[in-house]
Motif scaffolding. Structure first.
Motif, PDB file in Angstrom:
ATOM      1  N   ARG A   4     100.795  98.308  75.030  1.00  0.00           N
ATOM      2  CA  ARG A   4      99.161  98.293  74.893  1.00  0.00           C
ATOM      3  C   ARG A   4      99.023  96.374  75.395  1.00  0.00           C
ATOM      4  NH1 ARG A   4      99.952 101.448  71.165  1.00  0.00           N
ATOM      5  NH2 ARG A   4      98.569 103.066  70.895  1.00  0.00           N
ATOM      6  N   ARG A   5      99.937  95.888  75.147  1.00  0.00           N
ATOM      7  CA  ARG A   5     100.313  94.264  76.507  1.00  0.00           C
ATOM      8  C   ARG A   5      99.887  94.666  77.550  1.00  0.00           C
ATOM      9  NH1 ARG A   5     105.186  95.230  75.082  1.00  0.00           N
ATOM     10  NH2 ARG A   5     107.315  95.366  76.416  1.00  0.00           N
ATOM     11  N   LEU A   6     100.530  95.271  78.011  1.00  0.00           N
ATOM     12  CA  LEU A   6     100.657  95.891  79.513  1.00  0.00           C
ATOM     13  C   LEU A   6      98.460  95.742  80.266  1.00  0.00           C
ATOM     14  CD1 LEU A   6     103.025  97.929  80.365  1.00  0.00           C
ATOM     15  CD2 LEU A   6     102.997  95.156  79.942  1.00  0.00           C
ATOM     16  N   GLU A   7      97.469  96.298  79.243  1.00  0.00           N
ATOM     17  CA  GLU A   7      96.311  96.819  79.412  1.00  0.00           C
ATOM     18  C   GLU A   7      95.488  95.207  78.935  1.00  0.00           C
ATOM     19  OE1 GLU A   7      94.489  99.649  76.663  1.00  0.00           O
ATOM     20  OE2 GLU A   7      95.859 100.370  78.570  1.00  0.00           O
ATOM     21  N   ASN A   8      96.068  93.844  78.210  1.00  0.00           N
ATOM     22  CA  ASN A   8      95.106  93.410  77.344  1.00  0.00           C
ATOM     23  C   ASN A   8      94.305  91.990  78.868  1.00  0.00           C
ATOM     24  OD1 ASN A   8      94.431  91.273  75.619  1.00  0.00           O
ATOM     25  ND2 ASN A   8      96.059  90.777  74.959  1.00  0.00           N
ATOM     26  N   TYR A   9      93.984  92.578  79.029  1.00  0.00           N
ATOM     27  CA  TYR A   9      93.031  91.896  80.147  1.00  0.00           C
ATOM     28  C   TYR A   9      91.413  90.967  79.394  1.00  0.00           C
ATOM     29  CZ  TYR A   9      94.676  95.320  82.793  1.00  0.00           C
ATOM     30  OH  TYR A   9      95.553  96.691  83.420  1.00  0.00           O
ATOM     31  N   ASN A  10      91.539  90.858  78.420  1.00  0.00           N
ATOM     32  CA  ASN A  10      90.441  90.331  77.070  1.00  0.00           C
ATOM     33  C   ASN A  10      88.538  91.132  77.758  1.00  0.00           C
ATOM     34  OD1 ASN A  10      89.119  88.737  75.789  1.00  0.00           O
ATOM     35  ND2 ASN A  10      88.879  87.510  76.116  1.00  0.00           N
ATOM     36  N   THR A  11      88.028  90.915  78.637  1.00  0.00           N
ATOM     37  CA  THR A  11      86.745  91.379  79.024  1.00  0.00           C
ATOM     38  C   THR A  11      87.280  92.884  80.257  1.00  0.00           C
ATOM     39  OG1 THR A  11      86.612  89.532  80.109  1.00  0.00           O
ATOM     40  CG2 THR A  11      85.052  90.331  78.765  1.00  0.00           C
ATOM     41  N   ARG A  12      87.042  94.053  80.268  1.00  0.00           N
ATOM     42  CA  ARG A  12      87.761  94.665  81.186  1.00  0.00           C
ATOM     43  C   ARG A  12      85.990  95.710  81.263  1.00  0.00           C
ATOM     44  NH1 ARG A  12      92.140  98.659  79.725  1.00  0.00           N
ATOM     45  NH2 ARG A  12      91.639  99.623  81.792  1.00  0.00           N
ATOM     46  N   ASN A  13      86.723  96.433  82.550  1.00  0.00           N
ATOM     47  CA  ASN A  13      84.759  97.586  82.740  1.00  0.00           C
ATOM     48  C   ASN A  13      85.534  98.859  81.783  1.00  0.00           C
ATOM     49  OD1 ASN A  13      83.207  99.073  83.479  1.00  0.00           O
ATOM     50  ND2 ASN A  13      83.910  98.255  85.750  1.00  0.00           N
ATOM     51  N   LEU A  14      85.001  98.924  80.888  1.00  0.00           N
ATOM     52  CA  LEU A  14      85.742  99.319  79.625  1.00  0.00           C
ATOM     53  C   LEU A  14      85.004 101.322  79.637  1.00  0.00           C
ATOM     54  CD1 LEU A  14      85.329  98.411  76.042  1.00  0.00           C
ATOM     55  CD2 LEU A  14      87.297  99.412  76.849  1.00  0.00           C
ATOM     56  N   PRO A  15      83.476 101.219  80.345  1.00  0.00           N
ATOM     57  CA  PRO A  15      82.893 102.251  81.053  1.00  0.00           C
ATOM     58  C   PRO A  15      84.077 103.363  82.496  1.00  0.00           C
ATOM     59  CG  PRO A  15      81.316 100.391  81.024  1.00  0.00           C
ATOM     60  CD  PRO A  15      82.182 100.289  80.366  1.00  0.00           C
ATOM     61  N   GLU A  16      84.344 102.812  82.664  1.00  0.00           N
ATOM     62  CA  GLU A  16      85.314 103.590  83.713  1.00  0.00           C
ATOM     63  C   GLU A  16      86.399 104.077  82.616  1.00  0.00           C
ATOM     64  OE1 GLU A  16      83.319 101.406  85.211  1.00  0.00           O
ATOM     65  OE2 GLU A  16      83.018 102.950  86.860  1.00  0.00           O
ATOM     66  N   LEU A  17      86.753 103.172  81.314  1.00  0.00           N
ATOM     67  CA  LEU A  17      88.375 103.843  81.583  1.00  0.00           C
ATOM     68  C   LEU A  17      87.680 104.578  80.472  1.00  0.00           C
ATOM     69  CD1 LEU A  17      90.385 101.620  78.975  1.00  0.00           C
ATOM     70  CD2 LEU A  17      89.078 103.351  77.763  1.00  0.00           C
ATOM     71  N   LEU A  18      86.249 104.540  79.733  1.00  0.00           N
ATOM     72  CA  LEU A  18      85.644 106.062  79.370  1.00  0.00           C
ATOM     73  C   LEU A  18      85.139 107.675  79.767  1.00  0.00           C
ATOM     74  CD1 LEU A  18      84.146 104.144  76.179  1.00  0.00           C
ATOM     75  CD2 LEU A  18      86.059 104.450  76.156  1.00  0.00           C
ATOM     76  N   GLY A  19      84.949 106.770  81.367  1.00  0.00           N
ATOM     77  CA  GLY A  19      84.831 108.013  82.131  1.00  0.00           C
ATOM     78  C   GLY A  19      85.853 108.334  82.753  1.00  0.00           C
ATOM     79  N   LEU A  20      86.967 108.734  82.429  1.00  0.00           N
ATOM     80  CA  LEU A  20      88.893 108.326  82.671  1.00  0.00           C
ATOM     81  C   LEU A  20      88.307 108.886  81.415  1.00  0.00           C
ATOM     82  CD1 LEU A  20      91.853 109.366  84.242  1.00  0.00           C
ATOM     83  CD2 LEU A  20      92.101 106.920  82.251  1.00  0.00           C
ATOM     84  N   GLY A  21      88.258 108.768  80.069  1.00  0.00           N
ATOM     85  CA  GLY A  21      88.507 110.542  79.065  1.00  0.00           C
ATOM     86  C   GLY A  21      87.970 110.886  79.708  1.00  0.00           C
ATOM     87  N   ALA A  22      86.310 110.613  80.097  1.00  0.00           N
ATOM     88  CA  ALA A  22      85.598 112.243  80.154  1.00  0.00           C
ATOM     89  C   ALA A  22      86.138 112.732  81.065  1.00  0.00           C
ATOM     90  CB  ALA A  22      84.367 111.466  80.465  1.00  0.00           C
ATOM     91  N   ALA A  23      86.555 111.833  82.175  1.00  0.00           N
ATOM     92  CA  ALA A  23      86.839 113.044  83.969  1.00  0.00           C
ATOM     93  C   ALA A  23      88.902 114.319  82.547  1.00  0.00           C
ATOM     94  CB  ALA A  23      87.529 112.175  84.382  1.00  0.00           C
ATOM     95  N   ILE A  24      88.927 113.874  81.623  1.00  0.00           N
ATOM     96  CA  ILE A  24      89.884 114.416  81.457  1.00  0.00           C
ATOM     97  C   ILE A  24      89.200 115.555  80.557  1.00  0.00           C
ATOM     98  CG2 ILE A  24      91.775 115.124  80.043  1.00  0.00           C
ATOM     99  CD1 ILE A  24      92.846 113.254  82.191  1.00  0.00           C
TER     100      ILE A  24
END
Length: 428
Positions: free
Chosen positions: A300-320
């Motif tokens: 998880r340290r490789l994705e630690n951007y502080n703020t990020r576009n979480l709707p896109e991340l959760l959209g990936l879960g929805a796409a799966i």
């Protein structure tokens, strides 16, 4: 016959977002519409039914008149995932600080687990990043190499793989070895032999595409990994064109790193990517961006951007979730069914020449064809102007050919129209 198609489409539009428990939506407290949609899909127990795939195709919306055969360039997002992602955006803006920092922790981890399941690996080996380019940069800037060390990159590698190695490693004296791949290899063994011949005692990394973007050639990652690991060489894979289109079991492929832009063949929102690293190789990796939490020993340290576009991340879960309603194996089989249908349709036409290896071991849902006597840029323009077909002209390696993508929203009728268009252009 499907008796309530409009209701089905509505259910699919709502259902995927519902599986990720959006607090602002009262309907998420009841049985999810996705569950209803899955039940509806079971009215088509045989996915070989073309009507089944017409229903799937109806979930993708394009501009009027556009026939999209260019998914290998930029993936299309189905309507249910658009709707889910926009709902996540609304939820975030309703209470920004809550959902940016902590409110969606469980949903983020649920997405990670879903992604891991697609690739048959542990969720502790998956980071959720931005795209393939970021993943290749992560690898290229992290690996500790010395002047004289060698990295093998075949000539068909995408610029997003070559440039990171050039900037981060070649500039300090590391050699980039660029073997030449044949356009139409006859076997996997022919490709493996090329990589094997390129290996020297100084080789430290093989960086390779799962599927090349130039002519859709599928490379034998499992076999390349085997010869590499026998000599202690790391294998990094650009998976942008393979993941989601064909079955991708990373445990069996045995590469060390694999990175994906999820918008292509996983049909997720733009700007979300997947990065896989074997557990025992993660200590080699350093984050591109450092912030609080940079000492986290997990991936998880490789994705630690502080703020990020979480709707896109959760959209990936929805796409799966959406993908799983169809099934990865079903999608894999459909991809090859469309390939075979297309190749059979052009088989006896001497003016339409395939420039992609025909073997199922060596290609899948990207097919590249040349029309004899026609300049490819003119073919691409005529396909779109006269028939609304969006494709990609390929000119590297002397191809002079259009690249065609057979995604899940492509029907056999679409391919019939494509072949008719190619024939028309060939005969004018």
């Amino acid at each position: 016959m499907y008796k309530n198609r409009r209701a089905f489409l509505k259910n699919m539009g709502l259902g995927v977002a519902g599986t990720l428990a959006i607090p602002a939506q009262s309907w998420s407290k009841s049985k999810t519409p996705l569950e209803t949609a899955i039940h509806e899909l079971k009215e088509f127990p045989n996915p070989n039914s073309e009507q089944y795939w017409e229903i799937v195709a109806s979930q993708f919306q394009f501009a009027k008149g556009v026939k999209y055969f260019n998914n290998a360039s930029l993936g299309a997002c189905p309507f249910p995932i658009r709707k889910a992602t926009n709902t996540f955006r609304d939820t975030l803006d309703d209470f920004p600080s809550k959902y940016m920092w902590g409110g969606w922790d469980e949903e983020k981890e649920a997405t990670r687990k879903k992604v891991a399941a697609v690739f048959s690996v542990s969720e502790e080996e998956i980071a959720l990043i931005h795209n393939t380019t970021e993943g290749m940069n992560l690898i290229a800037q992290s690996i500790a190499l010395s002047p004289g060390d060698e990295v093998i990159l075949a000539d068909h590698e995408h610029a997003s793989a070559v440039v990171p190695w050039t900037v981060w490693q070649e500039s300090k004296g590391v050699k980039l070895i660029r073997p030449t791949l044949p356009i139409l290899p006859q076997s996997k063994e022919e490709i493996v032999a090329i990589f094997k011949a390129a290996i020297t005692r100084n080789t430290k990394v093989i960086s390779v595409c799962h599927m090349v973007n130039t002519n859709g050639m599928l490379l034998p990652i499992k076999e390349i990994s085997k010869i590499a690991h026998e000599k202690g060489i790391l294998v990094a894979v650009d998976g942008a064109q393979g993941a989601g289109m064909v079955a991708t079991n990373l445990g069996e492929m045995d590469c060390d790193f694999y990175t994906v832009s999820a918008h292509k063949w996983l049909f997720a929102p733009k700007g979300i990517g997947i990065f896989y690293a074997k557990k025992n190789q993660q200590e080699l990796l350093k984050p591109l961006i450092v912030a609080r939490g940079y000492k986290d020993p997990s991936i998880r340290r490789l994705e630690n951007y502080n703020t990020r576009n979480l709707p896109e991340l959760l959209g990936l879960g929805a796409a799966i979730d959406y993908r799983n309603t169809i099934g990865g194996t079903t999608i894999h089989r459909r991809t090859y069914a469309l390939k075979h249908y297309f190749l059979k349709a052009i088989k006896n036409n001497d003016t339409i020449v395939p420039k992609t290896p025909s073997s199922d071991d060596l290609s899948a849902g990207i097919q590249v064809v040349e029309i004899k006597g026609k300049e490819v840029k003119e073919v691409k323009e005529q396909l779109f102007k006269d028939f609304g077909i969006d494709s990609r002209p390929m000119t590297k390696f002397g191809l002079n050919a259009v690249r065609l993508s057979f995604a899940i929203f492509i029907t056999k009728k679409d391919i019939d129209n494509l072949v008719a268009a190619l024939n028309t252009i060939a005969n004018t």
